[in-house]
Design a protein around this motif. Sequence first.
Motif, short mmCIF file in Angstrom:
data_model
loop_
_atom_site.label_atom_id
_atom_site.label_comp_id
_atom_site.label_asym_id
_atom_site.label_seq_id
_atom_site.Cartn_x
_atom_site.Cartn_y
_atom_site.Cartn_z
N SER A 268 -10.55 -34.04 -52.49
CA SER A 268 -11.12 -33.73 -53.80
C SER A 268 -12.64 -33.86 -53.80
CB SER A 268 -10.52 -34.66 -54.87
OG SER A 268 -10.76 -36.02 -54.55
N ASP A 269 -13.20 -34.48 -52.76
CA ASP A 269 -14.66 -34.58 -52.65
C ASP A 269 -15.29 -33.30 -52.11
OD1 ASP A 269 -14.74 -37.21 -53.55
OD2 ASP A 269 -14.52 -38.05 -51.54
N ILE A 270 -14.49 -32.39 -51.57
CA ILE A 270 -15.06 -31.16 -51.01
C ILE A 270 -15.68 -30.34 -52.14
CG2 ILE A 270 -14.54 -28.98 -49.84
CD1 ILE A 270 -12.43 -30.40 -48.25
N PRO A 271 -16.95 -29.96 -52.02
CA PRO A 271 -17.66 -29.30 -53.12
C PRO A 271 -17.40 -27.81 -53.20
CG PRO A 271 -19.18 -29.68 -51.33
CD PRO A 271 -17.86 -30.26 -50.89
N TYR B 207 -27.42 -29.60 -49.75
CA TYR B 207 -26.85 -30.94 -49.90
C TYR B 207 -27.70 -31.98 -49.18
CZ TYR B 207 -23.28 -34.63 -49.43
OH TYR B 207 -22.59 -35.80 -49.46
N LYS B 208 -28.10 -31.65 -47.96
CA LYS B 208 -28.89 -32.60 -47.17
C LYS B 208 -30.32 -32.69 -47.71
CE LYS B 208 -26.02 -31.86 -43.09
NZ LYS B 208 -25.92 -31.26 -41.74
N ARG B 209 -30.84 -31.54 -48.14
CA ARG B 209 -32.22 -31.53 -48.65
C ARG B 209 -32.35 -32.37 -49.91
NH1 ARG B 209 -32.57 -26.51 -48.76
NH2 ARG B 209 -32.42 -26.04 -50.99
N LYS C 112 -24.72 -37.45 -52.18
CA LYS C 112 -23.58 -38.15 -51.59
C LYS C 112 -22.35 -37.82 -52.40
CE LYS C 112 -26.00 -40.26 -48.44
NZ LYS C 112 -25.85 -39.90 -47.00
N LEU C 113 -21.23 -37.58 -51.70
CA LEU C 113 -20.02 -37.15 -52.39
C LEU C 113 -18.85 -38.11 -52.24
CD1 LEU C 113 -19.96 -33.31 -51.63
CD2 LEU C 113 -20.47 -34.43 -53.79
N VAL C 114 -18.77 -38.82 -51.15
CA VAL C 114 -17.58 -39.61 -50.85
C VAL C 114 -17.33 -40.64 -51.95
CG1 VAL C 114 -16.56 -41.28 -49.27
CG2 VAL C 114 -17.70 -39.25 -48.38
N ASN C 115 -16.09 -40.63 -52.44
CA ASN C 115 -15.63 -41.56 -53.48
C ASN C 115 -16.29 -41.34 -54.84
OD1 ASN C 115 -13.76 -42.80 -51.89
ND2 ASN C 115 -15.00 -44.61 -51.44
N THR C 116 -17.06 -40.28 -54.96
CA THR C 116 -17.70 -39.99 -56.24
C THR C 116 -17.04 -38.80 -56.91
OG1 THR C 116 -19.37 -38.50 -55.32
CG2 THR C 116 -19.90 -40.85 -55.38
N ARG D 299 -17.80 -40.99 -44.54
CA ARG D 299 -16.64 -41.89 -44.59
C ARG D 299 -16.70 -42.91 -43.44
NH1 ARG D 299 -12.69 -40.01 -48.15
NH2 ARG D 299 -11.08 -41.29 -47.13
N GLN D 300 -17.18 -42.44 -42.30
CA GLN D 300 -17.29 -43.35 -41.15
C GLN D 300 -18.28 -44.47 -41.45
OE1 GLN D 300 -18.40 -41.37 -37.49
NE2 GLN D 300 -17.11 -42.76 -36.32
N GLN D 301 -19.38 -44.12 -42.11
CA GLN D 301 -20.37 -45.13 -42.47
C GLN D 301 -19.81 -46.14 -43.47
OE1 GLN D 301 -23.68 -42.85 -43.89
NE2 GLN D 301 -24.15 -41.97 -41.88
N LEU D 302 -18.83 -45.70 -44.27
CA LEU D 302 -18.23 -46.58 -45.27
C LEU D 302 -16.94 -47.23 -44.78
CD1 LEU D 302 -18.73 -44.21 -48.36
CD2 LEU D 302 -20.03 -46.28 -47.83
N ASN D 303 -16.61 -47.03 -43.49
CA ASN D 303 -15.39 -47.58 -42.89
C ASN D 303 -14.14 -47.09 -43.59
OD1 ASN D 303 -16.74 -49.15 -40.88
ND2 ASN D 303 -17.24 -50.67 -42.47
N LEU D 304 -14.14 -45.84 -43.98
CA LEU D 304 -12.98 -45.22 -44.61
C LEU D 304 -12.24 -44.35 -43.61
CD1 LEU D 304 -14.64 -44.06 -47.97
CD2 LEU D 304 -13.19 -46.07 -47.62
#
Length: 690
Positions: free
Chosen positions: A481-484, A501-503, A507-511, A574-579
């Motif tokens: 559901s985070d896919i924009p 997105y990068k510019r 951030k999308l994960v869990n939001t 997700r990797q940075q958030l340990n998900l």
Amino acid sequence: MNVLVYDGPGTTPGSVKHAVESLRDFLEPYYAVSTVTVKVLQTEPWMSKTSAVVFPGGADLPYVQACQPIIPRLKEFVSKQGGVFIGFCAGGYFGTSRVEFAQGNPAMEVSGSRDLRFFPGIGRGPAYDGFQYNSEAGARAVGLTLPDGSHFSTYFNGGSVFVDADKFENVEILATYTNHPDVPSSDSGKGQSENPAAVVLCNVGRGKVLLTGPHPEFNVRFMKKSTDRHFLETVVEELKAQEINRLKFMRTILTKTGLNCNNDFNYVRAPNLTPLFIASVPGKEKYLQEMEDNLVHYGAHASDVGYYSELNAGSDTFQLYKGYGASYNAASESLLHKEPDEVPKALIFPNENEETPPSQYTPNFDMSEYFRHLDAQNTIGSLLLYGEVVTSTSTILNNNKAILDSIPENTLLHVGAIQVSGRGRGGNTWINPKGVCASTAVVTIPLKSPVTNRSISVVFVQYLSMLAYCKAILSYAPGFSDIPVRIKWPNDLYALSPSYYKRKNLKLVNTGFEHRKLPLSDVEPAYLKISGLLVNTHFINNKYCLLVGCGINLTSDGPTTSLQTWINILNEERQQLNLDLLPEIKAEKLQALYMNNLEVLLKEFINYGAAEILPSYYDLWLHSNQIVTLPDHGNTQAMITGITEDYGLLIAKEVKKGSITQFTGNVYSLQPDGNTFDIFKSLIAKKVQT
């Protein structure tokens, strides 16, 4: 980005085909190569999404007459926006400042100035005598000399020499004629230049212009179909030996324009078609038998060779086989080295003890996996027609009435891994490479709702179909559901641009993706199209039969982005958030979820009308409260507030000048201008209330 090949008055079918296929070989998947008409170039907002416009061979004078309205746009595209203009032969004449063709021959002479003026001088021809319209009589393998002194030959038929090209500062000569032309290549001295220019590159403002007299885009494979024996024995035979050099030259000149060519390009013919397999979800084999019986009713009969039945279905002939294992080799061999749009199509039904084809026959799509994810209660999608390489999932059904009429109601989904003759709005054609999943669902709806007895408007099928696809993506697995992704009205699917997105450091994960947080003015630069939908409507047995065709970028990023790219981006976060990481997306599961959602939405719509599906559509579209300009009403500004429940038009309320929160009381119904519509640019508006 797009590469648009003009296909209108003045072109010849052969020249268009050579140009399109050759450019696809070199430029895909970095660019989407498709054909366009004058109307598209005149009315659509194509410039911001296009890298090159190509005018193929044919006749220059009809180009001048038909394309006069688009001359300013072509000039702006090149000089101001940095675009590329490519003209082959007649397109080369068209791009000069003056044309002098067959002077002194009253039957063919064409002389006059040209308005594009990309090349500052004269395009004079035919460079070599003997040209005849619509004939190979004057065709030849013409020798070209390159700047490094090397030589090769390519196809020539009536093209120009670019007079005194070496005298213009903005012109680079990419190839000269090895033998002096039969017309003056210079207007000074003896009438012949030491460098009779055959191919030139012009710097025009911010852009570049590639013009050719000969046809380096022509390939031998198509020319071998000629019925002119002399042409085959002389010209074609000579060109066969020059094919590698031609390909190297084409890559060189395309790269010179700034286009990104395939570095690993290795010339191969168009991929062979593969057999079509049809299978049913376990427990619903009756649909297969019903379809086989219907095909016999429509004239399927035993062939002369005996191991398949034959059916003239409309635009195609079908060879109908029985048994996946028993028939695969024979069916495959019948398709080898044949033109995809001309060869009879092979369709294999299972034997009684077979459920799906062996996996080695369908390496890019596991039919059993698709059925495992399909809801057991589904009717839609319970028959699966699959081919590894197909012409077009929509066209093969749309153009073959006997096949379409034989399909049991609301059962079939046709999936292809690679399409070689994809179709879009406006008649555009393209090749869908591996990684772009193409499908067409065949759905039937009644004229009136069995519950409300109200007439049903088929226009809403495009809305609910794209809604079903969007829901399938967002519900694919936890975290998806985070896919924009969001719907662009009426039936395109857009994804947020990874570079945007990068510019913006988003951030999308869990939001959860909330597109309303993005400025509406950023809609176009922020989003990239990843899917489009085309609906063809038929009327069968007093019901609507709709072919809902859709292609989606699963793993192929060219020329925009893909779902898998977004999965990778989200997995980095997700990797940075340990998900837990999101799984790789699979076409089989996605198509099944698409069918599951489509079944539910169609039933709701048929039984209770558009009001049942519109709230979900609004949640996933881009346009709530978007301000649009209405050029037909004095550039009035209006806010989009919804869709009419009768004919599916946009509802927009006029805002007071200088405000986006106060309204005048005027309400407009908005609709697209045929195939020339872009929600970000323009609309046709009809005032419905004051």
